[in-house]
Design an enzyme around this catalytic site. Structure first.
Site, PDB file in Angstrom:
ATOM      1  CG  ASP A  66      32.895 -26.313  -4.793  1.00 43.06           C
ATOM      2  OD1 ASP A  66      34.103 -26.572  -4.962  1.00 43.06           O
ATOM      3  OD2 ASP A  66      32.317 -25.396  -5.405  1.00 43.06           O
ATOM      4  CG  ASP A 135      24.783 -21.511 -14.075  1.00 40.55           C
ATOM      5  OD1 ASP A 135      25.778 -21.138 -13.412  1.00 40.55           O
ATOM      6  OD2 ASP A 135      24.280 -22.645 -13.940  1.00 40.55           O
ATOM      7  CG  HIS A 137      27.576 -22.028 -10.603  1.00 37.42           C
ATOM      8  ND1 HIS A 137      27.478 -22.513 -11.884  1.00 37.42           N
ATOM      9  CD2 HIS A 137      28.859 -22.307 -10.226  1.00 37.42           C
ATOM     10  CE1 HIS A 137      28.622 -23.051 -12.257  1.00 37.42           C
ATOM     11  NE2 HIS A 137      29.480 -22.930 -11.257  1.00 37.42           N
ATOM     12  CD  GLU A 142      24.631 -25.502 -10.825  1.00 35.59           C
ATOM     13  OE1 GLU A 142      24.702 -24.354 -11.311  1.00 35.59           O
ATOM     14  OE2 GLU A 142      25.230 -26.467 -11.318  1.00 35.59           O
TER      15      GLU A 142
END
Length: 260
Positions: A66, A135, A137, A142
């Site tokens: 990314d 979370d 990801h 996400e």
């Protein structure tokens, strides 16, 4: 999915062993590189093996997961610069061998499509290093991400931006709002996935990844659908695993020649 619970130094050694075995068998192999804190000990170990034992990356290629959108080319937290600092400058990867999404492209959608083609043209990723967010990801996919997603632009959650603010002087406003990220289906196309997680703050995400239902609410759970996934976690990160005892037993019983 194989789960190994061990001290961080041992986890780094195991991940580095997998990379070294791959490069020994296929010097032209394609690596998938992650940024963040999770793979740092692995990069330290790979750099040590290059300097002290002659491990070479000279014929290898690599693709990053990314990139932030809009960070200047010379920004220290631009992932191109982070991976240069953490690994590339410490080993003998050839100039131009490491590729990443272009977060400064005028046509971001076109840049994402080009990145997908580049990975495919390289024959796909042989071994992909991964971390996991609090979370759930992976890369910057996400919660709510399509499990069939490919490289695309994403909006970062506030939680992710708060987690990453430490890299930006604890200034949340300095953390970009958008990124380009490999999609979950892109990641699943790699032949071996090696995910590392350390710390109690990752315990719930690791629990969901390994033992929870496959759900877009915890994007990493899609890794359960992959035939060759290795999850390397320390004791605090493993603290929520219901089958932790079983994972320890299976690892202790594994033939030493088998590797991960």
């Amino acid at each position: 999915m194989e789960v190994v619970v061990a001290p961080v130094a041992e986890l780094a050694r195991l991940a580095a062993d997998a990379v070294q075995r791959l490069l020994t068998a296929r010097p032209e192999a394609v690596l998938g590189l992650a940024t963040g804190s999770s793979p740092l000990a692995v990069y330290d170990e790979l750099a040590r093996r290059h300097a002290e034992e002659g491990l070479t990356f000279a014929r290898a290629r690599a693709f990053m997961l990314d990139e932030y959108v809009g960070l200047p080319a010379d920004h220290p937290e631009r992932y191109r610069n982070v991976i240069e600092r953490d690994l590339v400058s410490r080993v003998d990867l050839a100039p131009g061998a490491v590729h990443g999404p272009d977060g400064l492209a005028a046509d971001l959608a076109g840049a994402c499509a080009s990145y997908e083609r580049a990975i495919a043209d390289a024959g796909g990723v042989d071994l992909q290093l991964l971390g996991i967010g609090t979370d759930g990801h992976v890369a910057f996919n996400e919660p709510g991400s399509s499990l069939a997603s490919r490289t695309r632009i994403k909006t970062l959650t506030r939680q992710t931006r708060e987690d990453n603010a430490r890299f930006f002087g604890d200034d949340l406003d300095a953390v970009p709002t958008h990124c380009l990220t490999q999609g979950l289906a892109t990641i699943l196309s790699a032949r071996h996935l090696v995910l590392l997680a350390q710390g109690r703050h990752k315990a719930e995400a690791v629990h969901q990844l390994v033992e929870g239902p496959v759900s877009a609410m915890w994007p990493a759970t899609v890794l359960q659908m992959h035939p060759h996934v290795t999850v390397l976690v320390d004791e605090p990160a493993a603290s929520r695993l219901q089958l932790a005892g079983y994972y320890r037993e299976t690892w202790a019983s594994k033939p030493p020649w088998q590797g991960i």
